[in-house]
Scaffold this motif. Structure first.
Motif, PDB file in Angstrom:
ATOM      1  N   VAL A 111       0.831  -1.204   0.000  1.00  0.00           N
ATOM      2  CA  VAL A 111       0.000   0.000   0.000  1.00  0.00           C
ATOM      3  C   VAL A 111       0.869   1.258   0.000  1.00  0.00           C
ATOM      4  O   VAL A 111       0.551   2.253  -0.667  1.00  0.00           O
ATOM      5  CB  VAL A 111      -0.988   0.011   1.192  1.00  0.00           C
ATOM      6  N   CYS A 112       1.976   1.220   0.734  1.00  0.00           N
ATOM      7  CA  CYS A 112       2.872   2.381   0.744  1.00  0.00           C
ATOM      8  C   CYS A 112       3.434   2.638  -0.652  1.00  0.00           C
ATOM      9  O   CYS A 112       3.556   3.790  -1.085  1.00  0.00           O
ATOM     10  CB  CYS A 112       4.027   2.162   1.715  1.00  0.00           C
ATOM     11  N   MET A 190      10.517   7.481  -3.414  1.00  0.00           N
ATOM     12  CA  MET A 190      11.362   6.518  -2.706  1.00  0.00           C
ATOM     13  C   MET A 190      10.594   5.194  -2.603  1.00  0.00           C
ATOM     14  O   MET A 190       9.399   5.191  -2.314  1.00  0.00           O
ATOM     15  CB  MET A 190      11.714   7.046  -1.307  1.00  0.00           C
ATOM     16  N   ASN A 191      11.281   4.108  -2.807  1.00  0.00           N
ATOM     17  CA  ASN A 191      10.629   2.801  -2.910  1.00  0.00           C
ATOM     18  C   ASN A 191      10.619   2.037  -1.582  1.00  0.00           C
ATOM     19  O   ASN A 191      11.671   1.616  -1.104  1.00  0.00           O
ATOM     20  CB  ASN A 191      11.335   1.957  -3.973  1.00  0.00           C
ATOM     21  N   PRO A 192       9.415   1.815  -0.997  1.00  0.00           N
ATOM     22  CA  PRO A 192       9.331   1.018   0.232  1.00  0.00           C
ATOM     23  C   PRO A 192       9.125  -0.472  -0.039  1.00  0.00           C
ATOM     24  O   PRO A 192       9.194  -1.287   0.881  1.00  0.00           O
ATOM     25  CB  PRO A 192       8.095   1.605   0.930  1.00  0.00           C
ATOM     26  N   LEU A 193       8.875  -0.849  -1.310  1.00  0.00           N
ATOM     27  CA  LEU A 193       8.572  -2.240  -1.626  1.00  0.00           C
ATOM     28  C   LEU A 193       9.762  -3.128  -1.255  1.00  0.00           C
ATOM     29  O   LEU A 193      10.904  -2.832  -1.603  1.00  0.00           O
ATOM     30  CB  LEU A 193       8.258  -2.383  -3.120  1.00  0.00           C
ATOM     31  N   GLY A 194       9.454  -4.209  -0.549  1.00  0.00           N
ATOM     32  CA  GLY A 194      10.499  -5.080  -0.030  1.00  0.00           C
ATOM     33  C   GLY A 194      10.654  -4.946   1.469  1.00  0.00           C
ATOM     34  O   GLY A 194      11.307  -5.764   2.119  1.00  0.00           O
ATOM     35  N   SER A 195      10.020  -3.919   2.021  1.00  0.00           N
ATOM     36  CA  SER A 195      10.000  -3.782   3.486  1.00  0.00           C
ATOM     37  C   SER A 195       9.165  -4.881   4.106  1.00  0.00           C
ATOM     38  O   SER A 195       9.313  -5.204   5.290  1.00  0.00           O
ATOM     39  CB  SER A 195       9.432  -2.415   3.884  1.00  0.00           C
ATOM     40  N   SER A 223      13.265  -0.511   6.772  1.00  0.00           N
ATOM     41  CA  SER A 223      11.988  -1.157   6.463  1.00  0.00           C
ATOM     42  C   SER A 223      10.868  -0.731   7.413  1.00  0.00           C
ATOM     43  O   SER A 223       9.700  -0.678   7.016  1.00  0.00           O
ATOM     44  CB  SER A 223      12.148  -2.679   6.484  1.00  0.00           C
ATOM     45  N   ILE A 224      11.201  -0.434   8.671  1.00  0.00           N
ATOM     46  CA  ILE A 224      10.168   0.075   9.589  1.00  0.00           C
ATOM     47  C   ILE A 224       9.668   1.420   9.093  1.00  0.00           C
ATOM     48  O   ILE A 224       8.457   1.687   9.018  1.00  0.00           O
ATOM     49  CB  ILE A 224      10.727   0.193  11.020  1.00  0.00           C
ATOM     50  N   ASP A 225      10.608   2.279   8.734  1.00  0.00           N
ATOM     51  CA  ASP A 225      10.247   3.577   8.172  1.00  0.00           C
ATOM     52  C   ASP A 225       9.463   3.398   6.874  1.00  0.00           C
ATOM     53  O   ASP A 225       8.525   4.145   6.594  1.00  0.00           O
ATOM     54  CB  ASP A 225      11.529   4.378   7.920  1.00  0.00           C
ATOM     55  N   GLY A 226       9.841   2.386   6.096  1.00  0.00           N
ATOM     56  CA  GLY A 226       9.192   2.153   4.815  1.00  0.00           C
ATOM     57  C   GLY A 226       7.702   1.929   4.923  1.00  0.00           C
ATOM     58  O   GLY A 226       6.937   2.430   4.096  1.00  0.00           O
ATOM     59  N   VAL A 227       7.261   1.181   5.938  1.00  0.00           N
ATOM     60  CA  VAL A 227       5.833   0.860   6.038  1.00  0.00           C
ATOM     61  C   VAL A 227       5.054   1.813   6.931  1.00  0.00           C
ATOM     62  O   VAL A 227       3.827   1.859   6.871  1.00  0.00           O
ATOM     63  CB  VAL A 227       5.623  -0.588   6.544  1.00  0.00           C
ATOM     64  N   SER A 228       5.752   2.593   7.760  1.00  0.00           N
ATOM     65  CA  SER A 228       5.014   3.398   8.740  1.00  0.00           C
ATOM     66  C   SER A 228       5.050   4.902   8.481  1.00  0.00           C
ATOM     67  O   SER A 228       4.272   5.643   9.075  1.00  0.00           O
ATOM     68  CB  SER A 228       5.555   3.135  10.154  1.00  0.00           C
ATOM     69  N   SER A 229       5.948   5.367   7.615  1.00  0.00           N
ATOM     70  CA  SER A 229       6.045   6.818   7.415  1.00  0.00           C
ATOM     71  C   SER A 229       4.914   7.314   6.524  1.00  0.00           C
ATOM     72  O   SER A 229       4.570   6.683   5.522  1.00  0.00           O
ATOM     73  CB  SER A 229       7.392   7.174   6.786  1.00  0.00           C
ATOM     74  N   ARG A 230       4.343   8.435   6.910  1.00  0.00           N
ATOM     75  CA  ARG A 230       3.353   9.125   6.081  1.00  0.00           C
ATOM     76  C   ARG A 230       3.645  10.623   6.039  1.00  0.00           C
ATOM     77  O   ARG A 230       2.791  11.417   5.644  1.00  0.00           O
ATOM     78  CB  ARG A 230       1.933   8.891   6.621  1.00  0.00           C
ATOM     79  N   ASP A 231       4.856  10.995   6.442  1.00  0.00           N
ATOM     80  CA  ASP A 231       5.218  12.411   6.377  1.00  0.00           C
ATOM     81  C   ASP A 231       5.168  12.920   4.946  1.00  0.00           C
ATOM     82  O   ASP A 231       4.826  14.077   4.692  1.00  0.00           O
ATOM     83  CB  ASP A 231       6.618  12.632   6.966  1.00  0.00           C
ATOM     84  N   PHE A 232       5.490  12.033   3.988  1.00  0.00           N
ATOM     85  CA  PHE A 232       5.452  12.444   2.581  1.00  0.00           C
ATOM     86  C   PHE A 232       4.034  12.813   2.155  1.00  0.00           C
ATOM     87  O   PHE A 232       3.838  13.709   1.327  1.00  0.00           O
ATOM     88  CB  PHE A 232       6.008  11.323   1.690  1.00  0.00           C
ATOM     89  N   ASP A 318      -4.596   2.773  11.528  1.00  0.00           N
ATOM     90  CA  ASP A 318      -4.970   4.188  11.422  1.00  0.00           C
ATOM     91  C   ASP A 318      -4.497   4.790  10.101  1.00  0.00           C
ATOM     92  O   ASP A 318      -5.150   5.669   9.526  1.00  0.00           O
ATOM     93  CB  ASP A 318      -4.336   5.014  12.550  1.00  0.00           C
ATOM     94  N   LEU A 319      -3.326   4.317   9.643  1.00  0.00           N
ATOM     95  CA  LEU A 319      -2.704   4.903   8.459  1.00  0.00           C
ATOM     96  C   LEU A 319      -3.561   4.721   7.216  1.00  0.00           C
ATOM     97  O   LEU A 319      -3.434   5.483   6.254  1.00  0.00           O
ATOM     98  CB  LEU A 319      -1.320   4.284   8.234  1.00  0.00           C
ATOM     99  N   GLN A 320      -4.423   3.710   7.226  1.00  0.00           N
ATOM    100  CA  GLN A 320      -5.340   3.512   6.112  1.00  0.00           C
ATOM    101  C   GLN A 320      -6.207   4.741   5.895  1.00  0.00           C
ATOM    102  O   GLN A 320      -6.575   5.075   4.763  1.00  0.00           O
ATOM    103  CB  GLN A 320      -6.228   2.293   6.386  1.00  0.00           C
ATOM    104  N   GLU A 321      -6.549   5.427   6.988  1.00  0.00           N
ATOM    105  CA  GLU A 321      -7.464   6.557   6.907  1.00  0.00           C
ATOM    106  C   GLU A 321      -6.816   7.839   6.403  1.00  0.00           C
ATOM    107  O   GLU A 321      -7.496   8.838   6.166  1.00  0.00           O
ATOM    108  CB  GLU A 321      -8.088   6.810   8.289  1.00  0.00           C
TER     109      GLU A 321
END
Length: 465
Positions: A111-112, A190-195, A223-232, A318-321
């Protein structure tokens, strides 16, 4: 069939499934999700992690889905998101071999990746539309370098300028909006795929390869940053909020300028309406709506910031929202951008009225003070005091700028300083002439026609980059 059956022997209630489903606003991710799965599957084949035959069947099914479009998916809310709907489609096409598609990949990193891909496309589109608007403004400015206009501070008459000079203020604001998107793009790209879920995977995947296939600039390092960051996402929406501010300001000025009291511009009938009861009315409804709608992105930004503030690493539901608020901010602002572009492009300037206002209400008084400084070596504060008294006396006596001559200036100068200035009739008249005022502002960024043309050339260079 529940593609994740195993942990539970029962299913969610219908209302719980609907509550947790993001399927409706996930439609936006359809193209990105196909590309993400295609890139991942291609990499899995190349790395010999999954059977080549099975991988090719998956790729063929994805190609088929891309051709058929999103209508081919079962978008029942029983599927939590579009990723599960897509996997269900591939499973129906090729059977259990579809399960290889999810090897070494989680919905968390998927999803990221989808959101980042989609945001890249959205930003590219918005940048192109902003540049198109700037191009229109530049062409309008070229045609109005000699169109006298009045500039305001505190919404009070300040100094004469030109319509071109004012238009180029819009162009420069929009340029900064554009540059903000360009800068934000770097952090989206930036590519999070593979996290995977959060710690990557034990399979020997090649993240650089999926980065190349998806067109990202680099791989995310953690990889933690890859799936949890939404600052972008928040930063992107901030950019849309700032663009909304620029567009709201333009709309607000059109509303003001088009009033009977100002009579500086007239909106095209295409962007106006009349009253339901007063047949004489021509209302700037579209400008007012654009001004009102320009606040929506602010609310979406605050919502997103509130959502991402208080949650721990790594992925939380929550990030889904976050996503629906991102898309709403984007769609709303793009609508405003398109409307304000069209509205400004079709605006009619009442040049007689703007010329009248440029010379009214002592708007040229600053230049008279500057002349005193330049020609008589008077401290500016003294000149300011003399001209302030001139304006005050003229208002009391009911006379206007055209009635002020060298004798009038000397009379006030004697009252203030005890001495005549002796500027001469020609200097006084030139100082108080709005057109000559404008032409004297040749400093970089000024309103003189040649200064505005310099500004236009700089803007055209930016547009060609």
């Amino acid at each position: 069939m529940d593609l994740r059956a195993g942990r539970f022997d029962g299913q969610m209630t219908d209302d719980a499934a609907a509550f947790s489903s993001s399927i409706e606003f996930d439609k936006r991710l359809f193209d990105a999700d196909i590309k993400c799965n295609r890139a991942h599957t291609t990499m899995l084949i190349e790395q010999e992690i999954i059977p080549e035959e099975s991988g090719n069947k998956i790729l063929e099914a994805l190609d088929k889905l891309e051709n058929e479009g999103i209508e081919a998916l079962d978008l029942n809310p029983s599927f939590e998101d579009i990723h599960m709907a897509l996997e269900d489609y591939v499973t129906k096409q090729i059977g259990k071999e579809a399960g290889f598609m999810h090897t070494g990949k989680s919905r968390n990193d998927q999803v990221c990746t989808d959101v980042r891909l989609t945001l890249k496309w959205e930003i590219e589109n918005t940048i192109a539309n902003i540049k198109a608007f700037i191009e229109t403004i530049v062409e309008m400015a070229k045609e109005n370098t000699d169109t006298l206009f009045i500039a305001y501070t505190h919404l009070q008459h300040a100094q004469p300028t030109t319509f071109a000079h004012h238009l180029m203020a819009y162009a420069n604001e929009l340029r900064r909006d554009c540059e903000r998107f360009m800068d934000t793009y770097k952090r989206v790209d930036m590519n999070p795929l593979g996290s995977a879920a959060l710690t990557t995977t034990g399979f020997p995947i090649n993240r650089q390869r999926t980065t190349e296939l998806l067109g990202f600039s680099n791989v995310m390092d953690n990889s933690i940053d890859g799936v949890s960051s939404r600052d972008f996402a928040a930063e992107t929406v901030f950019d849309y909020a700032m663009l909304s501010t620029t567009l709201g300001k333009i709309s607000d000025e059109i509303v003001i300028w088009s009033t009977y009291e100002f009579r500086m511009v007239e909106c095209s009938n295409q962007y106006s309406s009349t009253s339901s009861i007063m047949p004489q009315k021509k209302n700037p409804d579209i400008a007012e709506l654009a001004r009102g709608k320009s606040t929506i992105a602010y609310g979406e930004l605050m919502t997103i910031l509130s959502m991402i503030k208080g949650i721990p690493h790594s992925y939380n539901r929550d990030l889904q929202e976050v996503s629906p608020h991102v898309w709403n901010a984007i769609d709303n602002t793009n609508d405003i951008l398109r409307i304000v572009h069209g509205m400004l492009a079709t605006l009619t300037v009442n040049k007689d009225r703007t010329e009248e206002l440029a010379g009214a209400n002592f708007a040229t008084a600053t230049e008279l003070a500057d002349v005193m400084v330049r020609e008589k070596n008077l401290p500016f504060r003294t000149a300011h005091q003399i001209v302030g008294r001139i304006v005050s006396d003229a208002i009391s006596e009911g006379i206007n700028t055209k009635d002020i001559d060298d004798d009038y200036v000397d009379r006030v100068a004697v009252e203030v300083t005890g001495e005549k200035l002796g500027l001469g009739e020609e200097s006084v008249k030139r100082a108080l002439d709005p057109l000559l005022n404008v032409k004297s502002r040749i400093v970089k960024g000024g309103c003189a026609p040649e200064a505005v043309m310099d500004s236009i050339e700089i803007m055209e260079s930016f547009l060609k980059e």
